[in-house]
Design a protein around this motif. Structure first.
Motif, PDB file in Angstrom:
ATOM      1  N   ALA A 165       2.710  10.094 -10.051  1.00  0.00           N
ATOM      2  CA  ALA A 165       2.101   9.886 -11.365  1.00  0.00           C
ATOM      3  C   ALA A 165       1.372  11.134 -11.851  1.00  0.00           C
ATOM      4  O   ALA A 165       0.866  11.931 -11.067  1.00  0.00           O
ATOM      5  CB  ALA A 165       1.123   8.713 -11.296  1.00  0.00           C
ATOM      6  N   THR A 166       1.354  11.282 -13.173  1.00  0.00           N
ATOM      7  CA  THR A 166       0.589  12.359 -13.800  1.00  0.00           C
ATOM      8  C   THR A 166      -0.283  11.760 -14.892  1.00  0.00           C
ATOM      9  O   THR A 166      -0.031  10.650 -15.365  1.00  0.00           O
ATOM     10  CB  THR A 166       1.521  13.417 -14.418  1.00  0.00           C
ATOM     11  OG1 THR A 166       2.331  12.791 -15.415  1.00  0.00           O
ATOM     12  CG2 THR A 166       2.411  14.062 -13.366  1.00  0.00           C
TER      13      THR A 166
ATOM     14  N   GLU B  58       0.841  -1.209   0.000  1.00  0.00           N
ATOM     15  CA  GLU B  58       0.000   0.000   0.000  1.00  0.00           C
ATOM     16  C   GLU B  58       0.867   1.247   0.000  1.00  0.00           C
ATOM     17  O   GLU B  58       0.564   2.226  -0.685  1.00  0.00           O
ATOM     18  CB  GLU B  58      -0.928  -0.003   1.214  1.00  0.00           C
ATOM     19  CG  GLU B  58      -1.985  -1.086   1.154  1.00  0.00           C
ATOM     20  CD  GLU B  58      -2.744  -1.232   2.461  1.00  0.00           C
ATOM     21  OE1 GLU B  58      -2.270  -0.743   3.501  1.00  0.00           O
ATOM     22  OE2 GLU B  58      -3.820  -1.846   2.420  1.00  0.00           O
TER      23      GLU B  58
ATOM     24  N   PRO C  99      -5.440   7.565 -15.444  1.00  0.00           N
ATOM     25  CA  PRO C  99      -5.084   6.161 -15.175  1.00  0.00           C
ATOM     26  C   PRO C  99      -5.061   5.349 -16.467  1.00  0.00           C
ATOM     27  O   PRO C  99      -5.793   5.639 -17.414  1.00  0.00           O
ATOM     28  CB  PRO C  99      -6.205   5.677 -14.261  1.00  0.00           C
ATOM     29  CG  PRO C  99      -6.810   6.912 -13.695  1.00  0.00           C
ATOM     30  CD  PRO C  99      -6.631   7.980 -14.730  1.00  0.00           C
TER      31      PRO C  99
ATOM     32  N   ILE D 130       2.314   1.672  -3.540  1.00  0.00           N
ATOM     33  CA  ILE D 130       1.296   2.186  -4.464  1.00  0.00           C
ATOM     34  C   ILE D 130       1.032   3.662  -4.198  1.00  0.00           C
ATOM     35  O   ILE D 130       0.925   4.465  -5.125  1.00  0.00           O
ATOM     36  CB  ILE D 130       0.002   1.351  -4.373  1.00  0.00           C
ATOM     37  CG1 ILE D 130       0.261  -0.039  -4.952  1.00  0.00           C
ATOM     38  CG2 ILE D 130      -1.147   2.035  -5.103  1.00  0.00           C
ATOM     39  CD1 ILE D 130      -0.842  -1.035  -4.702  1.00  0.00           C
ATOM     40  N   ALA D 131       0.948   4.044  -2.948  1.00  0.00           N
ATOM     41  CA  ALA D 131       0.728   5.450  -2.600  1.00  0.00           C
ATOM     42  C   ALA D 131       1.884   6.320  -3.097  1.00  0.00           C
ATOM     43  O   ALA D 131       1.672   7.429  -3.594  1.00  0.00           O
ATOM     44  CB  ALA D 131       0.557   5.599  -1.095  1.00  0.00           C
TER      45      ALA D 131
ATOM     46  N   THR E  48       1.611   6.586  -6.897  1.00  0.00           N
ATOM     47  CA  THR E  48       0.454   7.433  -7.182  1.00  0.00           C
ATOM     48  C   THR E  48       0.784   8.903  -6.978  1.00  0.00           C
ATOM     49  O   THR E  48       0.388   9.765  -7.774  1.00  0.00           O
ATOM     50  CB  THR E  48      -0.741   7.026  -6.294  1.00  0.00           C
ATOM     51  OG1 THR E  48      -1.069   5.666  -6.575  1.00  0.00           O
ATOM     52  CG2 THR E  48      -1.952   7.899  -6.553  1.00  0.00           C
ATOM     53  N   SER E  49       1.554   9.217  -5.940  1.00  0.00           N
ATOM     54  CA  SER E  49       1.890  10.616  -5.657  1.00  0.00           C
ATOM     55  C   SER E  49       2.791  11.218  -6.732  1.00  0.00           C
ATOM     56  O   SER E  49       2.806  12.429  -6.919  1.00  0.00           O
ATOM     57  CB  SER E  49       2.565  10.733  -4.287  1.00  0.00           C
ATOM     58  OG  SER E  49       3.891  10.238  -4.326  1.00  0.00           O
TER      59      SER E  49
END
Length: 64
Positions: free
Chosen positions: A16-17, A6, A20, A9-10, A13-14
Motif C-alpha cells: 500500500a501507498t 495477519e 490510511p 494484512i501484512a 500493508t507492504s
C-alpha cells in the motif's frame, strides 16, 4: 507463524501507498446470498462463520 489473516494484512500493508483510509467510511458488499458453496447457501455460511469470503475462496464467480 502468524495467523493467515495477519499475514494477508501484512502483505497488503507492504504494497500500500498513501495515507490510511478513514475507518468511518462504509463498504458495500454485493453477493448472491442464495448461491451454494458445498451445498450450503453463502448467507448461512456467513452467519455461521462470521466471515465474508471472496469469490476466489468460494469458487462462486460468474467468470466475469
Amino acid at each position: 507463524m502468524p495467523h493467515l489473516a495477519e499475514r494477508a494484512i501484512a502483505h497488503v500493508t507492504s504494497l500500500a501507498t498513501g495515507e490510511p483510509v478513514d475507518p468511518s467510511l462504509r463498504v458495500t458488499l454485493h453477493f448472491h446470498p442464495d448461491r451454494l458453496v458445498a451445498g450450503v447457501p453463502i448467507l448461512e455460511l456467513m452467519a455461521r462463520d462470521g466471515v465474508y469470503r471472496s469469490q476466489f475462496e468460494t469458487g462462486t464467480s460468474n467468470g466475469g
